[in-house]
Design a protein around this motif. Structure first.
Motif, PDB file in Angstrom:
ATOM      1  N   ALA B 165       0.841  -1.196   0.000  1.00 56.10           N
ATOM      2  CA  ALA B 165       0.000   0.000   0.000  1.00 56.10           C
ATOM      3  C   ALA B 165       0.872   1.241   0.000  1.00 56.10           C
ATOM      4  O   ALA B 165       1.845   1.336   0.757  1.00 56.10           O
ATOM      5  CB  ALA B 165      -0.910   0.007   1.226  1.00 56.10           C
ATOM      6  N   ASN B 166       0.528   2.164  -0.863  1.00 57.51           N
ATOM      7  CA  ASN B 166       1.148   3.487  -0.828  1.00 57.51           C
ATOM      8  C   ASN B 166       0.364   4.341   0.158  1.00 57.51           C
ATOM      9  O   ASN B 166      -0.872   4.337   0.126  1.00 57.51           O
ATOM     10  CB  ASN B 166       1.085   4.155  -2.199  1.00 57.51           C
ATOM     11  CG  ASN B 166       1.967   3.463  -3.218  1.00 57.51           C
ATOM     12  OD1 ASN B 166       2.799   2.626  -2.856  1.00 57.51           O
ATOM     13  ND2 ASN B 166       1.794   3.797  -4.483  1.00 57.51           N
ATOM     14  N   SER B 167       1.055   5.056   1.000  1.00 52.62           N
ATOM     15  CA  SER B 167       0.327   5.908   1.940  1.00 52.62           C
ATOM     16  C   SER B 167       1.195   7.079   2.373  1.00 52.62           C
ATOM     17  O   SER B 167       2.414   7.069   2.197  1.00 52.62           O
ATOM     18  CB  SER B 167      -0.102   5.107   3.172  1.00 52.62           C
ATOM     19  OG  SER B 167       1.025   4.666   3.893  1.00 52.62           O
ATOM     20  N   PHE B 168       0.527   8.084   2.911  1.00 50.37           N
ATOM     21  CA  PHE B 168       1.233   9.231   3.482  1.00 50.37           C
ATOM     22  C   PHE B 168       0.621   9.525   4.838  1.00 50.37           C
ATOM     23  O   PHE B 168      -0.522   9.136   5.118  1.00 50.37           O
ATOM     24  CB  PHE B 168       1.120  10.477   2.573  1.00 50.37           C
ATOM     25  CG  PHE B 168      -0.294  10.964   2.432  1.00 50.37           C
ATOM     26  CD1 PHE B 168      -0.844  11.837   3.366  1.00 50.37           C
ATOM     27  CD2 PHE B 168      -1.093  10.520   1.381  1.00 50.37           C
ATOM     28  CE1 PHE B 168      -2.157  12.261   3.244  1.00 50.37           C
ATOM     29  CE2 PHE B 168      -2.415  10.939   1.276  1.00 50.37           C
ATOM     30  CZ  PHE B 168      -2.950  11.812   2.208  1.00 50.37           C
ATOM     31  N   ASN B 169       1.375  10.195   5.683  1.00 51.70           N
ATOM     32  CA  ASN B 169       0.879  10.560   7.000  1.00 51.70           C
ATOM     33  C   ASN B 169       1.567  11.853   7.412  1.00 51.70           C
ATOM     34  O   ASN B 169       2.771  11.878   7.642  1.00 51.70           O
ATOM     35  CB  ASN B 169       1.190   9.437   8.013  1.00 51.70           C
ATOM     36  CG  ASN B 169       0.331   9.540   9.260  1.00 51.70           C
ATOM     37  OD1 ASN B 169       0.041  10.639   9.728  1.00 51.70           O
ATOM     38  ND2 ASN B 169      -0.072   8.398   9.786  1.00 51.70           N
ATOM     39  N   PHE B 170       0.807  12.934   7.436  1.00 47.05           N
ATOM     40  CA  PHE B 170       1.340  14.222   7.885  1.00 47.05           C
ATOM     41  C   PHE B 170       0.774  14.491   9.267  1.00 47.05           C
ATOM     42  O   PHE B 170      -0.430  14.610   9.446  1.00 47.05           O
ATOM     43  CB  PHE B 170       0.949  15.334   6.900  1.00 47.05           C
ATOM     44  CG  PHE B 170       1.494  16.693   7.289  1.00 47.05           C
ATOM     45  CD1 PHE B 170       2.768  16.840   7.820  1.00 47.05           C
ATOM     46  CD2 PHE B 170       0.732  17.837   7.098  1.00 47.05           C
ATOM     47  CE1 PHE B 170       3.263  18.089   8.175  1.00 47.05           C
ATOM     48  CE2 PHE B 170       1.229  19.098   7.443  1.00 47.05           C
ATOM     49  CZ  PHE B 170       2.499  19.214   7.987  1.00 47.05           C
ATOM     50  N   ASP B 171       1.646  14.537  10.249  1.00 48.65           N
ATOM     51  CA  ASP B 171       1.258  14.669  11.648  1.00 48.65           C
ATOM     52  C   ASP B 171       1.885  15.957  12.171  1.00 48.65           C
ATOM     53  O   ASP B 171       3.107  16.087  12.165  1.00 48.65           O
ATOM     54  CB  ASP B 171       1.789  13.455  12.420  1.00 48.65           C
ATOM     55  CG  ASP B 171       1.253  13.406  13.832  1.00 48.65           C
ATOM     56  OD1 ASP B 171       0.042  13.228  13.985  1.00 48.65           O
ATOM     57  OD2 ASP B 171       2.049  13.540  14.779  1.00 48.65           O
ATOM     58  N   TRP B 172       1.063  16.915  12.575  1.00 48.71           N
ATOM     59  CA  TRP B 172       1.632  18.220  12.917  1.00 48.71           C
ATOM     60  C   TRP B 172       0.930  18.875  14.102  1.00 48.71           C
ATOM     61  O   TRP B 172      -0.168  18.469  14.477  1.00 48.71           O
ATOM     62  CB  TRP B 172       1.588  19.157  11.704  1.00 48.71           C
ATOM     63  CG  TRP B 172       0.254  19.775  11.411  1.00 48.71           C
ATOM     64  CD1 TRP B 172      -0.177  20.990  11.853  1.00 48.71           C
ATOM     65  CD2 TRP B 172      -0.815  19.241  10.625  1.00 48.71           C
ATOM     66  NE1 TRP B 172      -1.447  21.235  11.377  1.00 48.71           N
ATOM     67  CE2 TRP B 172      -1.866  20.179  10.617  1.00 48.71           C
ATOM     68  CE3 TRP B 172      -0.995  18.051   9.915  1.00 48.71           C
ATOM     69  CZ2 TRP B 172      -3.066  19.980   9.954  1.00 48.71           C
ATOM     70  CZ3 TRP B 172      -2.190  17.835   9.243  1.00 48.71           C
ATOM     71  CH2 TRP B 172      -3.209  18.793   9.263  1.00 48.71           C
ATOM     72  N   SER B 173       1.590  19.879  14.637  1.00 48.85           N
ATOM     73  CA  SER B 173       1.022  20.707  15.702  1.00 48.85           C
ATOM     74  C   SER B 173       1.245  22.166  15.341  1.00 48.85           C
ATOM     75  O   SER B 173       2.241  22.501  14.697  1.00 48.85           O
ATOM     76  CB  SER B 173       1.727  20.464  17.036  1.00 48.85           C
ATOM     77  OG  SER B 173       1.935  19.110  17.253  1.00 48.85           O
ATOM     78  N   LEU B 174       0.320  22.993  15.764  1.00 48.04           N
ATOM     79  CA  LEU B 174       0.488  24.444  15.635  1.00 48.04           C
ATOM     80  C   LEU B 174       0.627  25.025  17.030  1.00 48.04           C
ATOM     81  O   LEU B 174      -0.196  24.738  17.908  1.00 48.04           O
ATOM     82  CB  LEU B 174      -0.720  25.073  14.927  1.00 48.04           C
ATOM     83  CG  LEU B 174      -0.989  24.639  13.484  1.00 48.04           C
ATOM     84  CD1 LEU B 174      -2.199  25.393  12.932  1.00 48.04           C
ATOM     85  CD2 LEU B 174       0.231  24.863  12.603  1.00 48.04           C
ATOM     86  N   PHE B 175       1.647  25.835  17.233  1.00 43.58           N
ATOM     87  CA  PHE B 175       1.916  26.403  18.553  1.00 43.58           C
ATOM     88  C   PHE B 175       1.550  27.879  18.602  1.00 43.58           C
ATOM     89  O   PHE B 175       1.913  28.642  17.702  1.00 43.58           O
ATOM     90  CB  PHE B 175       3.388  26.211  18.932  1.00 43.58           C
ATOM     91  CG  PHE B 175       3.662  24.854  19.519  1.00 43.58           C
ATOM     92  CD1 PHE B 175       3.704  23.729  18.705  1.00 43.58           C
ATOM     93  CD2 PHE B 175       3.840  24.695  20.881  1.00 43.58           C
ATOM     94  CE1 PHE B 175       3.920  22.472  19.239  1.00 43.58           C
ATOM     95  CE2 PHE B 175       4.057  23.447  21.428  1.00 43.58           C
ATOM     96  CZ  PHE B 175       4.101  22.331  20.609  1.00 43.58           C
ATOM     97  N   HIS B 176       0.843  28.244  19.640  1.00 44.35           N
ATOM     98  CA  HIS B 176       0.578  29.649  19.935  1.00 44.35           C
ATOM     99  C   HIS B 176       1.826  30.225  20.588  1.00 44.35           C
ATOM    100  O   HIS B 176       2.633  29.490  21.163  1.00 44.35           O
ATOM    101  CB  HIS B 176      -0.633  29.739  20.878  1.00 44.35           C
ATOM    102  CG  HIS B 176      -1.197  31.108  21.003  1.00 44.35           C
ATOM    103  ND1 HIS B 176      -0.664  32.050  21.836  1.00 44.35           N
ATOM    104  CD2 HIS B 176      -2.254  31.706  20.388  1.00 44.35           C
ATOM    105  CE1 HIS B 176      -1.358  33.164  21.738  1.00 44.35           C
ATOM    106  NE2 HIS B 176      -2.334  32.986  20.864  1.00 44.35           N
TER     107      HIS B 176
END
Lengths: 480, 443
Positions: B165-176
């Motif tokens: 399986a081809n897959s992607f995973n973008f896991d992120w946080s935004l900081f104040h």
């Protein structure tokens, strides 16, 4: 040993790159995991792994490509993949590394007793079977398990500045665990529990006490099953080295990692309550607290001559008389922060890039034998052997649990208690350090399971610590 | 032209079939990936690289004994054949040193399975551009991981499975700027620019709430809503031996009292291992076809995860569990709480987006501790009032998913594992949010 050196030198010399700098880090690892559970030998798990990481710096942008194809074409292809990626992210890169110095060292490093043959697989199984068989017959003993992990690693680092660093190491992880059950509650007691990893050979097994452990560990599991719960309240807390290692790891080691302080780990492993401006200024603990990065204790898990970026490793104080003086930051973090650090840029293998990691992080011994530590406590509790760990992402609010508790009243050890837990806040906890054990209480311990990084990595870390006393800590037990 | 991963695996299997005659038997499993990893800090690329790796685990079985050896493949047919021969030789030398294994269980079925999901992956340059466009002005930190993942299995009895399986995973946080943060994830097999932009925009909007003054809570008991990502952390702890046949039998499972019927969960709680339709391979690392299992039904324990070894030791029927007997596609039944009603039903209490670093305070009692992390809010009368500073909880699963569970949401979230320890993982969970009447905060 280092059989691939000539071939890798030749292939490295033949690599072509448009980058201003590149390096190759080759890692070969063999492992055996052996265990006997309830007198039945489990099938051995063996492994062999090898590959290389090529890192390139192109116009100040560093990228990597990891491959197990060690042919000339395979290495060249990986280098070109890394270069292509460097071009792609140019303009979006956080760092400009054109001015960052590169490693130039040349050295070999080997684990102690590496030349000595290790017992054969059959001999290892015989040892594990013997310990398993020594567990007494008791219907409450529902599970027990003797295990031995053996890992040998060779690493060769070459770069275009002329560095050539070779390391050959062997790591041994003995363990024994027993679970007792009374129909409602279960209690597990262990020796090792992956916390007694050391470099060396047969000497590690002799030091950890695996021989003769079976009956003793089983007896302690039964004692725990019969013991009352740990009472709740504020007490003085005597932590033995096999809990101190976890306390050091979570509430000193991780908060001092410079990449966390610089924000790299905020999406996963977390940040730190420590700020860059705290070094040289923050009183981290009481004046009894002396913490070192020490790669020179030969048997300790993370002793080495150079880290995985090629920086030379030397003993350094991180906390001196309670004052925070130096972070756990490798060459890159030192370049980014302007702070002096240590040689702790490390990777778990050929397929992951080095980042700031703990290595050997130790507490220097004080001047009190164990009897004096206990004798100085009016109302307290001794805890040993970590079984539960939880701390916030800034490495401040923690709660830890141990397998074994023993109350201390008026300077004397009293009865065993089960489910001993305690909680606190790192920024305050070390200020409560009221006594530090002498060298007779010190143990050299370590674990192969420190997780961090994106992509994720687990690395070996060593922790040597004496027993320590902390005043007025919130302790409590379990539900049962 | 270089061989594909499938072709490489087929060649190895073919040579093993010639080299391992009966009564010897073998199994060979394959795991490989070609991954791109791009780390971000302050919305810039902090570290980027590619990893191409593949390995096989060869198990040799003869004379009632078994041993296995994992070896790395070198992406070269000649090198890989040599390594396979060396592995076979080492195992042949090892087996006579072992005692016969009473828990050896041969699986002689000749099943076939083939699944290839090779949708084109997004161009990483375009992904980088879109991230810069959508969040270049923010303090974004995280990782983008993408590329094909392959798993294979074959046995001397003729079983053969391939999963790619081809897959992607973008896991992120935004900081104040005040240090508070919100976390998000966009993962799958087909990158949709619009869907990603919406996801990113939702995360940006949550940042506004994080700018309000922090509320500090005292330890105590509070009503709380656990969003699916927070509940996933609780489930992750339960998956750590909770449903394992061996852990249950040896009294090391946190759910041992549930499985012995000495305790129960809320009738709202139903949990399954739902492999069919998930991203996980349809076969286990031991080469058994996985089954969908009802682990907990209306608060009562039903199935457990049983690998071949446990089946032999505890006289149970194996059901396709991996050797470590952890769920790979956990699915919790939804409830009747509409998304739009969450804050109203919560009334006054905590809205918890994520939990962090859980562990057991008392394992047999399923009592666990952990911390709030990322976007936890104080809610009064159904209105978000303020972000809450990091708090520690310490509570039993028999309370959280038992006596104190008030409702589960109708909507569920599919959470794909972001774990990359050793290799990119394929496990997932499909979870609702949970409204609980009482959550105990201790620090």
């Amino acid at each position: 040993m280092f059989e691939l050196t000539a071939l890798l030198r030749q292939r490295f010399a033949a690599l072509r790159s448009s980058g201003e700098f590149f390096s190759l880090r080759y890692v070969q690892q063999s492992q055996q995991h052996l265990s006997v559970r309830k007198n039945i030998a489990e099938p051995p798990f063996l492994s062999r792994d090898e590959g290389a990481m090529l890192t390139v710096r192109l116009n100040g942008v560093e990228t990597y490509a990891a491959t197990a194809d060690l042919s000339q074409a395979g290495l060249q292809r990986a280098l070109e993949q890394a270069e292509a990626l460097a071009r792609q992210i140019a303009g979006r890169a956080l760092l400009d590394l054109r001015e960052q110095p590169v490693a130039t060292g040349r050295a070999d490093y080997c684990s102690p007793n590496l030349e000595q043959a290790f017992p054969s697989l059959a001999e290892c199984y015989a040892l594990l079977a013997q310990e398993s068989a020594s567990v007494p017959s008791d219907s409450r003993l529902v599970n027990w398990h003797a295990s031995l992990g053996i890992s040998t690693i060779e690493q060769i680092y070459l770069n275009t500045a002329g560095a050539e660093l070779r390391q050959a190491q062997r790591f041994i992880y003995p363990g024994f665990s027993t679970t007792a059950f009374d129909g409602q509650d279960s209690q597990t007691r262990t020796l090792g529990r992956e916390n007694f990893g050391q470099q060396g050979g047969l000497d590690v097994i002799e030091r950890c006490g695996l021989v003769g452990a079976g009956a003793k560990v089983a007896d302690q599991a039964l004692q725990l099953l019969l013991a009352p719960n740990t009472p709740s309240g504020v007490r003085d807390l005597l932590l033995m080295p096999d809990q101190m290692m976890l306390q050091i790891h979570e509430s000193i080691g991780h908060p001092l990692e410079m990449d966390r302080i610089l924000g790299d780990e905020r999406n996963y492993a977390g940040t730190s309550f420590v700020k860059a401006s705290d070094f040289g200024n923050l009183q981290y603990g009481s004046k009894l607290l002396n913490v070192t990065f020490d790669p020179s204790i030969r048997e300790e898990l993370a002793s080495y001559s150079h880290d995985d970026d090629g920086s030379a490793a030397h003993k350094q104080f991180l906390i001196k008389d309670g004052l925070l003086v130096r972070p756990l930051g490798g060459a890159l973090s030192q370049f980014r922060s302007g702070l002096e650090g240590v040689a702790n840029s490390r990777a778990c293998g050929w397929n992951r890039a080095p980042i700031d990691r703990m290595a050997n992080l130790n507490i220097e011994p004080g001047d009190k034998p164990l009897a004096q530590l206990i004798g100085g406590i009016e109302q307290g509790i001794l805890m040993r052997t970590n079984r539960s760990w939880s701390i916030d992402d800034a490495r401040n609010k923690f709660q830890f649990g141990c397998e074994w508790g023993q109350l201390i009243e008026n300077g004397e050890l009293k009865g065993v208690v089960k489910n001993p837990n305690y909680r606190g806040i790192s920024a305050q906890f070390w200020g409560n350090l009221s006594a530090v054990g002498d060298a007779s209480t010190l143990q050299v311990l370590g674990t192969p399971n420190c997780g961090k990084g994106e992509p994720n990595q687990v690395v070996r870390v060593g922790h040597a610590s004496p027993a320590c006393v902390f005043s007025q800590i919130d302790v409590f037990g379990g539900d049962a | 032209m270089a061989a594909t991963p499938l072709q490489s695996f087929q060649h190895l299997v073919a040579s093993l079939r010639d080299a391992v005659p009966a009564p010897e038997h073998f199994t060979l499993s394959y795991s490989g990936e070609h991954s791109q990893f791009i780390r971000f800090n302050h919305a810039k690329v902090r570290q980027a690289g590619e990893v191409q790796q593949a390995s096989c685990v060869l198990k040799l079985i003869a004379d009632g004994r078994q041993a296995e050896l994992q070896f790395t493949l070198g992406n070269d047919a000649e090198v890989d054949q040599l390594r396979l021969q060396q592995a076979l030789e080492q195992l042949r030398q090892t087996l006579p040193l072992l005692e016969p294994d009473p828990y050896l269980q041969l699986n002689d079925s000749a099943w076939q399975s083939h699944s290839v999901q090779d949708q084109p992956l997004p161009d990483s340059a375009e992904v980088l551009a879109q991230i810069e466009q959508g969040a270049g002005d923010l303090d974004l930190v995280g990782i983008y991981a993408a590329g094909p993942i392959c798993r294979g299995f074959a046995s001397s009895f003729g079983a053969f499975g391939w999963h790619q399986a081809n897959s992607f995973n973008f896991d992120w946080s935004l900081f104040h700027s005040n240090g508070e943060a919100v976390k998000a994830n966009y993962a799958g097999q087909t990158w949709d620019h619009e869907a990603f932009a919406v996801r990113l925009q939702q995360t940006r909007e949550q940042l506004d709430y994080l700018g309000r003054p922090l509320k500090k809570l005292a330890p105590g008991q509070y009503r709380a809503y656990l969003a699916p990502a927070a509940l996933d952390e609780v489930m992750g702890m339960l998956c750590w031996g909770g449903f394992s046949a061996q852990a249950i039998a040896t009294k090391n499972s946190p759910l041992q009292r549930l499985y012995s019927a000495d305790a129960s969960l809320s009738p709202l709680t139903s949990i399954a291992e739902q492999v069919s339709g998930s991203l996980s391979p349809s076969f286990s690392d031991e080469g058994l076809l996985r089954s969908d299992l009802r682990l907990i039904d209306k608060g009562q324990a039903l199935d457990r995860l049983i690998c071949a070894r446990s089946a032999a030791e505890f006289e149970l029927a194996a059901n396709g569990a991996d050797s470590h007997e952890a769920p790979c596609a956990l699915s919790m039944a939804p409830g009747d709480l509409e998304h739009s009603e969450i804050l109203t039903r919560l009334g006054t209490g905590l809205y918890i987006s994520n939990l962090w670093y859980l562990n057991y305070s008392d394992l047999p009692a399923a009592r666990m501790t952990g911390l709030t992390r990322f976007a936890t809010f104080w809610v009064e009368n159904g209105e978000i009032q303020a972000p809450v500073s990091t708090m520690r909880f310490d509570d039993s699963v028999y309370s959280l998913l038992g006596s104190q569970l008030e409702a589960l949401t109708t909507d569920r979230e599919l959470i794909l594992s972001t774990s990359t320890y050793g290799q990119r993982q394929t496990s997932s969970s499909h979870l609702p949010g949970a409204l609980v009447k009482r959550l105990t905060l201790t620090l």
